[in-house]
Design a protein around this motif. Structure first.
Motif, PDB file in Angstrom:
ATOM      1  N   VAL B 256      32.878  77.488 -13.486  1.00  0.00           N
ATOM      2  CA  VAL B 256      32.131  78.463 -14.294  1.00  0.00           C
ATOM      3  C   VAL B 256      31.379  77.746 -15.419  1.00  0.00           C
ATOM      4  CG1 VAL B 256      32.320  80.506 -15.750  1.00  0.00           C
ATOM      5  CG2 VAL B 256      33.816  80.250 -13.755  1.00  0.00           C
ATOM      6  N   ALA B 257      32.094  76.828 -16.092  1.00  0.00           N
ATOM      7  CA  ALA B 257      31.488  76.133 -17.229  1.00  0.00           C
ATOM      8  C   ALA B 257      30.287  75.307 -16.789  1.00  0.00           C
ATOM      9  CB  ALA B 257      32.530  75.251 -17.912  1.00  0.00           C
ATOM     10  N   PHE B 258      30.402  74.593 -15.656  1.00  0.00           N
ATOM     11  CA  PHE B 258      29.262  73.808 -15.173  1.00  0.00           C
ATOM     12  C   PHE B 258      28.116  74.730 -14.761  1.00  0.00           C
ATOM     13  CE2 PHE B 258      32.258  70.170 -14.551  1.00  0.00           C
ATOM     14  CZ  PHE B 258      31.566  69.274 -15.335  1.00  0.00           C
ATOM     15  N   GLY B 259      28.478  75.898 -14.196  1.00  0.00           N
ATOM     16  CA  GLY B 259      27.449  76.867 -13.841  1.00  0.00           C
ATOM     17  C   GLY B 259      26.646  77.293 -15.070  1.00  0.00           C
ATOM     18  N   LYS B 260      27.339  77.419 -16.208  1.00  0.00           N
ATOM     19  CA  LYS B 260      26.659  77.790 -17.449  1.00  0.00           C
ATOM     20  C   LYS B 260      25.655  76.717 -17.869  1.00  0.00           C
ATOM     21  CE  LYS B 260      28.856  81.592 -19.081  1.00  0.00           C
ATOM     22  NZ  LYS B 260      28.217  82.792 -19.656  1.00  0.00           N
ATOM     23  N   GLY B 428      20.945  73.810  -9.166  1.00  0.00           N
ATOM     24  CA  GLY B 428      21.639  75.082  -9.046  1.00  0.00           C
ATOM     25  C   GLY B 428      22.580  75.136  -7.854  1.00  0.00           C
ATOM     26  N   ALA B 429      23.122  73.965  -7.466  1.00  0.00           N
ATOM     27  CA  ALA B 429      24.044  73.939  -6.329  1.00  0.00           C
ATOM     28  C   ALA B 429      25.335  74.680  -6.687  1.00  0.00           C
ATOM     29  CB  ALA B 429      24.360  72.492  -5.950  1.00  0.00           C
ATOM     30  N   ASP B 430      26.045  75.093  -5.677  1.00  0.00           N
ATOM     31  CA  ASP B 430      27.280  75.849  -5.890  1.00  0.00           C
ATOM     32  C   ASP B 430      28.350  74.954  -6.512  1.00  0.00           C
ATOM     33  OD1 ASP B 430      29.436  77.611  -5.746  1.00  0.00           O
ATOM     34  OD2 ASP B 430      29.974  76.855  -3.747  1.00  0.00           O
ATOM     35  N   PRO B 431      28.797  75.264  -7.749  1.00  0.00           N
ATOM     36  CA  PRO B 431      29.744  74.387  -8.436  1.00  0.00           C
ATOM     37  C   PRO B 431      31.057  74.225  -7.682  1.00  0.00           C
ATOM     38  CG  PRO B 431      28.851  76.033  -9.948  1.00  0.00           C
ATOM     39  CD  PRO B 431      28.409  76.418  -8.575  1.00  0.00           C
ATOM     40  N   VAL B 432      31.526  75.292  -7.046  1.00  0.00           N
ATOM     41  CA  VAL B 432      32.833  75.220  -6.406  1.00  0.00           C
ATOM     42  C   VAL B 432      32.847  74.177  -5.291  1.00  0.00           C
ATOM     43  CG1 VAL B 432      34.584  76.507  -5.143  1.00  0.00           C
ATOM     44  CG2 VAL B 432      33.334  77.614  -7.010  1.00  0.00           C
TER      45      VAL B 432
END
Lengths: 316, 451, 282
Positions: B256-260, B428-432
């Motif tokens: 989540v944090a990297f997505g931010k 914007g790659a999927d962080p998970v």
């Protein structure tokens, strides 16, 4: 008894063998020491687990090769090369041929134009990267490209920092075009001068229209050998691309250890930066290098075949 | 040769044309690639392969060589004016051996690592956070024993631990470097913004501070890929590795944090493509940004250009309820090469300079860029760190300092993480899924270095 | 061609020259930017409003560059000159000898030797970089000028170029020399070389440019600042934690200035060289 023939065999007729080695020997010895031995050493390393040492002891067979061929980052670096080549090879080819045609037919200041287009050839990649990165394609407001965009009422672009859209290709490709177009232009100019005027006269008699028709049926076919050589060199050079990528995109990472982004990372940068760099993993690095050298050789041969390089029966 | 001449007879003109052009083209290779010739780096050119680097035989002894009562000491090129002269002055004052200082611009790490493979390398050299696990395991550096002596307790413990492997010390911390956020007080005041204490607060502040000419926040020209990985992990309470050296960021909040960070990157409030990177204060002093991630070392310049118009912050906690604020701290560690001509003499010099010689340590820490002395007793004496933003920074260091990266965090792990972070932030790659791939690499590396 | 120039052709010619003019401006622009930035203050370079001409030309920047104790600019320029001149002379001599031997002295295994030389052209140097460095340092040549020069003396490309050129060298000239009793060295030095000045100049020019612009090898070998080349001095600016923009650009100007002079003076040889390798013997 046996000495005379042996001596003769060694030295050759008129001491030719001796003279051959007097002329070629100094170079061959140097090449051995500074080029061949390191190459063989690298091949040797590729079969070993070699971290932080170049005199390894743990033989791992082909493991390093297997690892590299299944390493997504290495494979994607090969993909990057394909993208880069897909831009740079046709653009340089068309651009340098176009410049050559323009300069060839210029009526005024021909030598001046030739010099201007040729001049960047003397510039180093370091300096060119500096101008491109800091002055033209700087991401901030005072960059030249962004100033132009602002004058047109458009938003600034962080050319080298964003990947969507991948503006960095514009920076990388224009830099190399500036540095190399002039040289290939000279090659084409030399080719153009070799075309006998009589062919053009014959074409005029046959009613070919000056311009496209003449170019299509006379000029371009006559430039075939030049074109083949240019394509071959462009491809090999694209494969070995390193400087502009390194100087434009490498960045200061945490605690001094530099970093390089995963995009626009061609094979040599990946090998040098990642495998041979801070990781000091000479086994994998060397295996990757050998794979790369084989791929280059393969491409060269294939391209040669496709373009008919070396076909004896093919007459111009 | 013979078939070439027969070929010539068959088709002399065409062949000449081609070889001629090829030869001519060779020029292109040479010219086009410039640096190519000497090879190595610069690559292009077919030619480069050929002529290649390497040097040979020779005469002049490498300065690196040391020997005969000589000690070769290497530093990376510090940016702050006067630092080179300072370390040369310290070296000249050493009486038990002649110390030659080599100042390495450019890629210090690669150059030093290449040299360590040879006898021409340094005897004493500095390395970020002490020698790497691979250097230690392959025996490139020597153990320093109880070089710290009575001063053992006086050194910042976390740094000593970071340079210790298997109970043995391999580096002496020189000075503590810290990274942190700095901001222009006046700009925040004008915009009516309080210094942010959460990630969302920071992002909102960056947005509010962004104008046509000034961006809100500068995290480096790569948008934070290079320096934000650690603070982002810590901001949600995760870390690179756990205490017992296993993968440290399986926590879903990390993704989540990297997505931010990706949202921040695309919000148009980050400064990107500045002429200098995050480690240089120019972006904030020239008014390109209102807030910047940088290092304590830039404070003399910040004070000169901005007076007291700047304040400091740690990287904020993720939110009021999750995680904690943090700043990365690290130290160059002074190490001794296993190939040193006289390792004992080299160790004695390291002890003299970085353990006993407190006066020079203090000078090194505060006369050029600002650093915090590695010895606690000296940190208390550092006058320049006792007031203003520098004092605030030291408080942050004491409360929120996190060791930059753990010893078993190898370069391969680092590359895997920064590649993934780059793809998350920029593409914007999927962080998970990106972080799951990192986990695989990290676990393989951990297995390799602990087997 | 004797066709009467028509109106369309005249328009075409004008368009061509307009295109050439625009192209020339584009190609010269980076050089202009380099000089503009070198003569500006840092504030001018980073000013929000882009100006084509700096408000105030800073000639003092030149003095500042050469007075900066952190970067030994004069010493590096001198090193670069010494290295480039010695390396170029050596590489051209060794390369010309080898190229002539391969082109003109019949030897049973010449093909093998040639194949080896051409083969090395394909291997990217960056990949054999570390073993090479280890070898050179075993010889003790780190931080010495010979450590930079000697490995650069053996350039397969130079040999290849000379071989191609000598293959097309008029045999009649050599045979005349042989009749006069000259052996291989005599023919080479008294007849072939004096008749190949333009080509030698062309190869020397490109070798010189390559030598001057070489970056990575000198960066690694020249560890001590006394052996820095001008490219290395430049990189200290680029990689320093604090970048002084105008000084960086001024250093870049001085790093390419000698090249531009050499290049403008000798480029006709390159052009001739390219043409002669292709045209002779047709």
């Amino acid at each position: 008894m046996a000495r005379a023939p042996l001596r003769h065999r060694l030295l050759g007729e008129q001491n030719r063998n001796l003279w051959f080695w007097v002329f070629v020997g100094p170079f061959v010895i140097g090449l051995m020491i500074f080029v061949l031995v390191p190459i063989l050493w690298s091949i040797y390393l590729s079969f070993f687990e070699a971290r932080n040492t170049v005199t390894p002891s743990l033989f791992v067979g082909l493991d390093n090769y297997g690892d590299m061929l299944s390493d997504p980052a290495f494979l994607s670096s090969l993909g990057t090369f394909v993208v880069f080549a897909a831009f740079i090879v046709p653009l340089t080819f068309v651009g340098s041929l176009g410049l050559a045609l323009l300069v060839h037919r210029a009526r005024f200041a021909k030598a001046f134009f030739r010099s201007v287009f040729f001049l960047p050839v003397a510039c180093s990649y370091v300096v060119a990267a500096m101008i491109w990165k800091l002055s033209i394609f700087s991401g901030v407001r005072f960059g030249l490209a962004n100033s132009v965009l602002r004058a047109l009422g458009l938003d600034s672009v962080a050319w080298l920092s964003v990947t969507q859209p991948p503006w960095y290709w514009l920076v990388i490709v224009t830099l190399r075009l500036w540095l190399q177009l002039g040289f290939y232009m000279i090659l084409f100019l030399a080719g153009l001068q070799r075309i006998p005027t009589v062919l053009y006269e014959a074409a005029a008699v046959d009613g070919a229209k000056p311009g496209w028709q003449v170019f299509r049926y006379i000029t371009f076919p006559q430039l075939r050998t030049t074109s083949v050589a240019v394509l071959l060199l462009l491809l090999i050079n694209a494969f070995q691309a390193f400087d502009e990528f390194y100087n434009l995109l490498a960045n200061a990472g945490a605690s001094g250890g530099g970093g390089y982004p995963p995009y626009a990372r061609p094979p040599l940068v990946y090998l040098y930066y990642t495998a041979l760099g801070n990781q000091q993993d000479f086994g994998h690095g060397s295996a990757g290098a050998v794979i790369l050298a084989l791929v280059i050789a393969l491409f060269t041969v294939l391209q040669g075949r496709l373009l008919g390089f070396g076909r004896k029966e093919d007459r111009a | 040769m013979s078939d070439i001449s027969s070929q010539r007879r068959f088709d002399r003109r065409r062949f000449l044309g081609l070889t001629g052009t090829l030869a001519a083209a060779g020029f292109a290779a040479a010219c086009g690639s410039n640096t190519g010739r000497e090879g190595s780096s610069t690559a292009p050119a077919a030619s480069s392969g050929a002529s290649s680097p390497a040097g040979s035989a020779g005469s002049s002894a490498a300065p690196g060589g040391g020997g005969g009562g000589e000690i070769a000491q290497w530093y990376h090129a510090y940016g702050e004016t006067g630092t080179q002269q300072a370390v040369e002055k310290y070296a000249a004052a050493y009486t038990d051996a002649k110390v030659s200082v080599t100042w390495i611009p450019g890629d210090y790490e690669k150059k030093t690592q290449a040299s360590l493979l040879t006898d021409g390398g340094p005897d004493v050299f500095e390395w970020g956070n002490g020698p790497s696990i691979d250097m230690i395991q392959s025996g490139q550096v020597v153990e320093l024993g109880d070089i710290l002596g009575d001063a053992d307790d006086d050194f910042t413990q976390s740094l000593v631990d970071r340079m210790t492997y298997d109970g043995k010390l391999y580096g002496v911390p020189q000075v503590i470097d810290m990274q942190l956020l700095v901001y222009r007080k006046s700009m925040l005041d004008d915009a009516g913004i309080e210094p942010p204490t959460s990630f969302d607060g920071l992002a909102a502040a960056a947005k509010a501070l962004t104008t046509a000419d000034v961006k809100g926040l500068f995290l480096g020209n790569d948008g934070g890929v290079g320096v934000m990985a650690g603070p982002t992990l810590w901001s949600v309470g995760a870390d690179y590795l756990t205490e017992d050296n296993t993968f440290g960021f399986a926590d879903p909040n990390v993704a989540v944090a990297f997505g931010k960070l990706h949202e921040l990157f695309t919000s148009d409030s980050l400064l990107l493509g500045a002429p200098t990177d995050w480690s240089d204060p120019s972006a904030i002093t020239q008014g390109l940004t209102a807030m910047q991630w940088t290092g304590l070392w830039t404070f003399p310049q910040l004070q000169k250009d901005l007076g007291d118009d700047f304040g400091v912050l740690p990287w904020p906690a993720f939110s009021a309820t999750v995680g904690a604020p943090s700043v990365p701290i690290g130290a160059y560690g002074s190490a001794v090469s296993a190939k040193a001509k006289d390792p004992e003499a080299a160790k004695a010099y390291v002890k003299w300079l970085w353990v006993d010689n407190t006066e020079d340590q203090l000078d090194f820490a505060q006369s050029y860029g600002f650093h915090v002395p590695a010895r606690k007793s000296l940190a208390d004496q550092a006058e320049s760190l006792k007031s203003g933003p520098a004092a605030d920074a030291v408080t942050i260091l004491q409360n929120n300092g996190k060791a930059q990266t753990p010893l078993l965090w190898t370069p391969a792990s680092g590359t895997a993480l920064s590649d993934a972070v780059s793809r998350i932030i920029k593409d914007g790659a999927d962080p998970v899924s990106e972080l799951a791939a990192v986990q695989k690499t990290v676990e393989a590396e951990l297995e390799r270095v602990t087997k | 061609m004797t066709t009467v120039r028509s109106g369309t052709e005249r328009v075409g010619s004008v368009l061509r020259h307009v295109a050439l003019g625009l192209g020339a401006l584009l190609f010269l622009l980076p050089f202009y930017l380099l000089i503009r930035n070198a003569l500006s203050t840092n504030a001018d370079i980073t000013s929000p409003q882009w100006t084509f001409f700096p408000d105030d030309i800073q000639w003092d920047n030149i003095g500042e560059l050469f007075a900066d104790p952190a970067v030994p600019m004069l010493r590096s320029l001198l090193n670069s000159v010494v290295i480039s001149v010695l390396e170029t002379s050596g590489a051209v001599l060794i390369g010309a000898l080898a190229g002539y031997g391969l082109a003109r002295i019949p030897y049973r295994h010449a093909n093998v030797v040639l194949g080896m030389i051409v083969g090395t052209l394909m291997i990217p140097a960056a990949v054999t970089f570390v073993p090479t460095f280890v070898m050179v340092s075993t010889l003790g040549w780190v931080s010495s000028l010979q450590g930079i020069i000697v490995p650069g003396l053996f350039q397969a490309l130079v040999v290849f170029l000379f071989r191609q050129y000598f293959l097309n060298f008029p045999r009649e000239l050599e045979e005349a020399g042989r009749v006069d009793g000259l052996g291989y060295p005599g023919v080479f030095f008294r007849i072939v070389v004096p008749n190949s000045k333009a080509f030698v100049a062309a190869v020397a020019t490109i070798t010189f440019i390559g030598s001057w612009n070489a970056f990575l090898w000198p960066l690694v070998i020249a560890q001590d600042s006394s052996s820095w080349t001008v490219q290395i001095a430049l990189s200290t600016f680029l990689t320093a934690q604090t970048v002084n923009l105008h000084e960086l650009f001024m250093a870049a100007v001085f790093s390419i200035l000698p090249m531009m002079l050499v290049f403008l003076g000798l480029q006709r040889f390159i052009v001739q060289g390219v043409e002669s390798t292709g045209t002779t013997g047709q």
